[in-house]
Design a protein around this motif. Sequence first.
Motif, short mmCIF file in Angstrom:
data_model
loop_
_atom_site.label_atom_id
_atom_site.label_comp_id
_atom_site.label_asym_id
_atom_site.label_seq_id
_atom_site.Cartn_x
_atom_site.Cartn_y
_atom_site.Cartn_z
N LEU A 151 -12.38 -4.15 -2.64
CA LEU A 151 -12.48 -3.08 -3.63
C LEU A 151 -12.39 -1.70 -2.98
CD1 LEU A 151 -15.18 -4.35 -6.15
CD2 LEU A 151 -12.70 -4.55 -6.25
N ARG A 152 -12.92 -1.58 -1.78
CA ARG A 152 -12.80 -0.29 -1.08
C ARG A 152 -11.35 0.02 -0.76
NH1 ARG A 152 -13.67 1.47 4.42
NH2 ARG A 152 -14.23 -0.64 5.06
N ALA A 153 -10.59 -1.00 -0.36
CA ALA A 153 -9.17 -0.81 -0.09
C ALA A 153 -8.43 -0.39 -1.36
CB ALA A 153 -8.56 -2.08 0.49
N GLN A 154 -8.74 -1.04 -2.48
CA GLN A 154 -8.11 -0.68 -3.74
C GLN A 154 -8.47 0.76 -4.13
OE1 GLN A 154 -8.65 -3.55 -6.93
NE2 GLN A 154 -8.90 -5.20 -5.45
N TYR B 120 -10.62 -5.63 3.98
CA TYR B 120 -9.98 -4.35 3.69
C TYR B 120 -8.54 -4.36 4.22
CZ TYR B 120 -9.43 0.76 3.40
OH TYR B 120 -8.98 2.03 3.10
N ALA B 121 -8.37 -4.79 5.47
CA ALA B 121 -7.04 -4.79 6.08
C ALA B 121 -6.08 -5.70 5.32
CB ALA B 121 -7.14 -5.24 7.55
N ASN B 122 -6.55 -6.86 4.90
CA ASN B 122 -5.69 -7.78 4.17
C ASN B 122 -5.32 -7.23 2.80
OD1 ASN B 122 -5.09 -10.47 5.53
ND2 ASN B 122 -7.23 -10.15 6.04
N GLU B 123 -6.28 -6.60 2.13
CA GLU B 123 -5.98 -6.01 0.82
C GLU B 123 -4.99 -4.87 0.98
OE1 GLU B 123 -7.11 -6.74 -3.28
OE2 GLU B 123 -7.43 -7.78 -1.38
N TYR B 124 -5.14 -4.09 2.03
CA TYR B 124 -4.18 -3.03 2.32
C TYR B 124 -2.79 -3.63 2.54
CZ TYR B 124 -1.64 0.50 5.00
OH TYR B 124 -0.68 1.38 5.46
N ALA B 125 -2.72 -4.72 3.28
CA ALA B 125 -1.42 -5.35 3.53
C ALA B 125 -0.76 -5.78 2.22
CB ALA B 125 -1.60 -6.56 4.45
N PHE B 126 -1.56 -6.28 1.30
CA PHE B 126 -1.05 -6.67 0.00
C PHE B 126 -0.52 -5.47 -0.78
CE2 PHE B 126 -2.36 -9.30 -3.99
CZ PHE B 126 -1.02 -9.47 -4.31
N LEU B 127 -1.30 -4.41 -0.83
CA LEU B 127 -0.88 -3.20 -1.54
C LEU B 127 0.34 -2.57 -0.90
CD1 LEU B 127 -4.49 -1.86 -2.02
CD2 LEU B 127 -2.92 -2.28 -3.91
N TYR B 128 0.38 -2.56 0.42
CA TYR B 128 1.52 -2.03 1.15
C TYR B 128 2.78 -2.82 0.83
CZ TYR B 128 4.37 -0.66 5.23
OH TYR B 128 5.37 -0.22 6.04
N ASP B 129 2.63 -4.13 0.76
CA ASP B 129 3.78 -4.97 0.48
C ASP B 129 4.30 -4.75 -0.93
OD1 ASP B 129 5.55 -7.28 1.34
OD2 ASP B 129 4.68 -8.07 -0.51
N ASP B 130 3.41 -4.52 -1.88
CA ASP B 130 3.84 -4.23 -3.24
C ASP B 130 4.78 -3.02 -3.25
OD1 ASP B 130 2.53 -6.30 -4.41
OD2 ASP B 130 0.91 -5.10 -5.27
N GLU B 131 4.44 -2.01 -2.47
CA GLU B 131 5.28 -0.82 -2.41
C GLU B 131 6.57 -1.11 -1.65
OE1 GLU B 131 4.79 3.91 -1.25
OE2 GLU B 131 3.08 2.69 -1.88
#
Length: 391
Positions: free
Chosen positions: A39-42, A83-94
């Motif tokens: 949630l912090r990454a989001q 956090y790092a994994n959620e960031y990777a997911f969000l980064y990949d969406d972009e």
Amino acid sequence: MDFKYSDVLDSGTYRDDGLANGIPFRIHKDPYSEIAGSLRAQKDWNSTVSPVYDYQGGLGEPYSFIRATIPECIPERLEIISYANEYAFLYDDEMENLDLKNFKEGRDDMLHVFRDDALNEKVHGTVRPEKKLQAQILAEMMAIDRARAITTMKAWAQFVELASRTRSQPFETLDEYLPSRAIDAGELFWYGMLTFAMALTIPANELDLCMKLARPGYAAISLTNDLYSWRKEREDADKAGQDYVFNAVWVVMQERKCTESTAIKICQEEIKRHLSEFEENIESPNTKTLSRDAQAYLHAVRLSHVGNLVWSIYCPRYHRGAYVPTTLQRKADELIPFSDKRLALPTQFGNVASRFFDTIFKFFISPFHQVFHTSGRRLLIQRLRGLVTKS
């Protein structure tokens, strides 16, 4: 392998569709740190990069991704790993919005987030917002474990550089597809995640053997992801007007001129075959000569398979109605308070666009077509050895 931070679940309480090969399913005892990190990454992405709408990542009920795939993550490292994994997911969406099939050097600044100064945790104010968050991740990881954080971030940067250039044409055979999907990418990325999360150090002189022994385990993980993501990926390909799908089911259907149901059965048998080979490798005399950390790494890959399998069966990405119960939601609100409801945990009525493990393998793994076979594997192993020795 010693178990300190996870519990083993009774096999009668979850589905494994006969693909666990007797491997016990363990889950981390702490559900809250993963929620806090995700949630912090989001929240950071929403405020720093771009609004997060109808998004779901690795969280889910009854099983969230990190707790299931790295059950022995050191508790103090669980939040930043999440956090790092959620960031990777969000980064990949972009990244998916970029035209990766027609890559041109220097075409888009998004591809430079992990390049050049990927190991610089201090950035100036004019860099891309994604870069600021990447630097923040590095700084938090280095504060915990500098050497392993450097190794992990170098591996992550290498993934982005290579994967961004290789979305081109489909494979014609499963034998061609699996080495690129399971070895050239997944092995290196997950190596970094596991070694940081569990504070493992693989001696440089054991690395080649360790990677060779782990290879069928990564093949099983890749095939499992393809099996459960198949229908979603097929639908996405149809919507995009794409005449092929980067998925083992599609490859088998084309190679063997068979039906979808037959291809699925073949993939299931391939998973079992690779797992049996992996089990033999773990019990082999060669493995017994490895260091304690190297052996722990192999067992961690083994646990990652069954964790990925069970998560794939239940996760919001593939199943409507998956949600995080209100007790965890309340605890998460205490840990990471914010009012933007777009960043809510998965609910019974939420969008089912959770694609975390799909992200790891689709962005970091499935693009590795044709280019990286035997010579490519040698190159990646050489680079990984360099990460170990230099850090």
